[in-house]
Design a protein around this motif. Sequence first.
Motif, mmCIF file in Angstrom:
data_model
loop_
_atom_site.group_PDB
_atom_site.id
_atom_site.type_symbol
_atom_site.label_atom_id
_atom_site.label_comp_id
_atom_site.label_asym_id
_atom_site.label_seq_id
_atom_site.Cartn_x
_atom_site.Cartn_y
_atom_site.Cartn_z
ATOM 1 N N VAL A 117 0.862 -1.176 0.000
ATOM 2 C CA VAL A 117 0.000 0.000 0.000
ATOM 3 C C VAL A 117 0.897 1.224 0.000
ATOM 4 C CG1 VAL A 117 -1.763 1.305 1.242
ATOM 5 C CG2 VAL A 117 -1.869 -1.200 1.190
ATOM 6 N N CYS A 118 0.681 2.123 -0.936
ATOM 7 C CA CYS A 118 1.460 3.357 -1.030
ATOM 8 C C CYS A 118 0.715 4.474 -0.296
ATOM 9 C CB CYS A 118 1.701 3.759 -2.498
ATOM 10 S SG CYS A 118 2.713 2.565 -3.401
ATOM 11 N N TYR A 119 1.447 5.300 0.446
ATOM 12 C CA TYR A 119 0.859 6.434 1.149
ATOM 13 C C TYR A 119 1.864 7.580 1.135
ATOM 14 C CZ TYR A 119 3.829 4.978 5.042
ATOM 15 O OH TYR A 119 4.889 4.633 5.823
ATOM 16 N N THR A 120 1.344 8.769 1.262
ATOM 17 C CA THR A 120 2.155 9.985 1.192
ATOM 18 C C THR A 120 2.233 10.609 2.577
ATOM 19 O OG1 THR A 120 1.434 10.358 -1.075
ATOM 20 C CG2 THR A 120 2.406 12.222 0.069
ATOM 21 N N VAL A 121 3.449 10.998 2.927
ATOM 22 C CA VAL A 121 3.669 11.644 4.216
ATOM 23 C C VAL A 121 4.273 13.014 3.960
ATOM 24 C CG1 VAL A 121 3.916 9.504 5.491
ATOM 25 C CG2 VAL A 121 5.944 10.571 4.498
ATOM 26 N N ARG A 122 3.984 13.937 4.824
ATOM 27 C CA ARG A 122 4.565 15.290 4.764
ATOM 28 C C ARG A 122 5.653 15.374 5.826
ATOM 29 N NH1 ARG A 122 0.339 19.888 5.179
ATOM 30 N NH2 ARG A 122 2.155 21.073 4.458
ATOM 31 N N LYS A 123 6.881 15.623 5.334
ATOM 32 C CA LYS A 123 8.037 15.647 6.218
ATOM 33 C C LYS A 123 8.447 17.105 6.456
ATOM 34 C CE LYS A 123 12.705 13.780 6.712
ATOM 35 N NZ LYS A 123 13.763 12.987 6.047
ATOM 36 N N PRO A 124 8.476 17.543 7.706
ATOM 37 C CA PRO A 124 8.849 18.943 7.964
ATOM 38 C C PRO A 124 10.363 19.122 7.845
ATOM 39 C CG PRO A 124 8.389 17.843 10.018
ATOM 40 C CD PRO A 124 8.085 16.854 8.939
ATOM 41 N N CYS A 125 10.765 20.294 7.247
ATOM 42 C CA CYS A 125 12.184 20.667 7.135
ATOM 43 C C CYS A 125 12.370 21.967 7.895
ATOM 44 C CB CYS A 125 12.605 20.842 5.667
ATOM 45 S SG CYS A 125 12.514 19.319 4.705
ATOM 46 N N THR A 364 12.480 28.531 10.523
ATOM 47 C CA THR A 364 11.458 28.450 9.474
ATOM 48 C C THR A 364 11.194 26.973 9.191
ATOM 49 O OG1 THR A 364 13.130 28.539 7.733
ATOM 50 C CG2 THR A 364 12.172 30.638 8.459
ATOM 51 N N CYS A 365 9.939 26.677 8.841
ATOM 52 C CA CYS A 365 9.531 25.292 8.602
ATOM 53 C C CYS A 365 8.888 25.212 7.227
ATOM 54 C CB CYS A 365 8.554 24.820 9.682
ATOM 55 S SG CYS A 365 7.955 23.141 9.400
ATOM 56 N N SER A 366 9.342 24.206 6.435
ATOM 57 C CA SER A 366 8.752 23.929 5.123
ATOM 58 C C SER A 366 8.440 22.440 5.053
ATOM 59 C CB SER A 366 9.709 24.340 4.002
ATOM 60 O OG SER A 366 10.914 23.604 4.099
ATOM 61 N N TRP A 367 7.340 22.104 4.377
ATOM 62 C CA TRP A 367 6.888 20.720 4.312
ATOM 63 C C TRP A 367 7.241 20.117 2.964
ATOM 64 C CZ3 TRP A 367 4.810 18.439 8.550
ATOM 65 C CH2 TRP A 367 4.444 19.280 9.582
ATOM 66 N N THR A 368 7.734 18.856 2.979
ATOM 67 C CA THR A 368 8.118 18.126 1.776
ATOM 68 C C THR A 368 7.296 16.853 1.712
ATOM 69 O OG1 THR A 368 10.360 18.973 1.948
ATOM 70 C CG2 THR A 368 10.023 17.092 0.502
ATOM 71 N N CYS A 369 6.640 16.623 0.564
ATOM 72 C CA CYS A 369 5.831 15.411 0.396
ATOM 73 C C CYS A 369 6.724 14.256 -0.001
ATOM 74 C CB CYS A 369 4.746 15.628 -0.663
ATOM 75 S SG CYS A 369 3.497 16.839 -0.186
ATOM 76 N N GLN A 370 6.473 13.090 0.629
ATOM 77 C CA GLN A 370 7.294 11.907 0.374
ATOM 78 C C GLN A 370 6.364 10.692 0.308
ATOM 79 O OE1 GLN A 370 10.323 11.299 3.279
ATOM 80 N NE2 GLN A 370 11.190 9.508 2.281
#
Length: 460
Positions: A117-125, A364-370
């Motif tokens: 099962v594939c799922y997407t997570v948002r990883k904070p940078c 500062t925080c930016s979100w990256t989809c993985q």
Amino acid sequence: MRHLSWIIALTATMFAMVGSVADAGLFCGACKYRNCPKDCCEPTGDYCAARECCAPQYKTVKETVWCTQEYTECHTVYDTCCYQVPVTCQKIVYDTCYRDECYTTCRPVQTTCYKDVCYTVRKPCYQTCYRTVCCKIRKPVYQTCYRCVNYTVCRPVYSTCYRDECYTIRKPCYQTCYRDVCCTTYKSQFTTCYRDVCQSVCRPVTETKCVPVQCGEWKTVTECVPGPIVDRCVQDPGTFVMDESGCCPVFKPGCCRIEKVQCPPRTVCKRVWCPKTVMTQQTCTRMVQETRTCKVPYTVCQQIPCTTVKKVPYTTCSYTCQTCTRRVPYTTCCMVRECRTKQVPYTTCSYVEQCVTKQVPYTTCSWTCQTCTRKVPYTTCHYVKECHTRKVPYCVPRTVCETRMVTKTKCVPRTVQVVKSRCVPKTVCRQVPVCADPCVAAEPACAAPTACAAPTGCVQ
């Protein structure tokens, strides 16, 4: 006067006796005359005849009285008694028996499988940045100043003076004398002697002997290892079943079951240590003890006394008095005032404004989809038929004879003596006075007995 008092007393006594009931002839008839006949009261008459005529006459009277009498009577009393009587009866007893019964159950067999099962997570940078901030501060500046202070001190001034003082001293005079003293001294005399001493000495002995030595070598051995046993799902062949509704054969697949299957064997090469024993010649030295005798010298010391005379000095002392004069110093002190000046420090504080620049950090925080993949388990279930045997209970009746005790009652007679009271009639005789002249009523001497009173002489 004495005769008058006696007459008064006699008269009072006679009047007191008049109130009592007495016979007519008592005290010459002076007490009572109403019971006497008239012819007896004539002036001329016979006193004895009058007395006989006036005496009361009695007659015997019979009366019936009732007396209480106790007697014993026997009564019959019935007592109730209980007793046990054995009674035999029959009852039905049910025995439990068991019979074997076969039944079929379907046991669920669950198999766990996995799917991706594939799922997407948002990883904070997170990133740390800095900005420049200017701020004003007040910086204190301290300065030390001095001021003059005048003060007065008292300074002591010391002066040394002298005075003459006489004192007496005792001067010792020492004299050395000698006296003879006898003393004993000891002189040491040494003599060398010998004694025999046995001692053990170790002598080395060299020998050669065969010693087994453990050694070996490595050899490569090939070995066949059987494969592991794994579970395999096997399906039985299907059959054709006639469908009654459609009148055509229908294919019914076979049941799936799990079998134990062994994997093919594999060949393994490994090194094996092969030990062996080798005999080697080794030379060894051992120590052998031997006993030897040798002469060992030793020294003997003897003390020999010697007497000597020596001069021993001693000192005698005698004192001589002597007067001397000495100058003794003493100190005088006087205080002198002085004015002095000293510098007293004090601190002054002033504030100076100053501009300061500093770096302030901020994040500062930016979100990256993985995209990630994970294994999701799911369970498949199929049923397997199993035959079991169970015990089914059933009841079997049977008749049992038993004896039990039954309580019964009965009346038992017994005789009891009871004491009772009853009234019994009895005849009693008594004397009753009778008057001679019917015109004169005679007074009864005593009261007539009542019916309830028991007379004297009553027998119960």
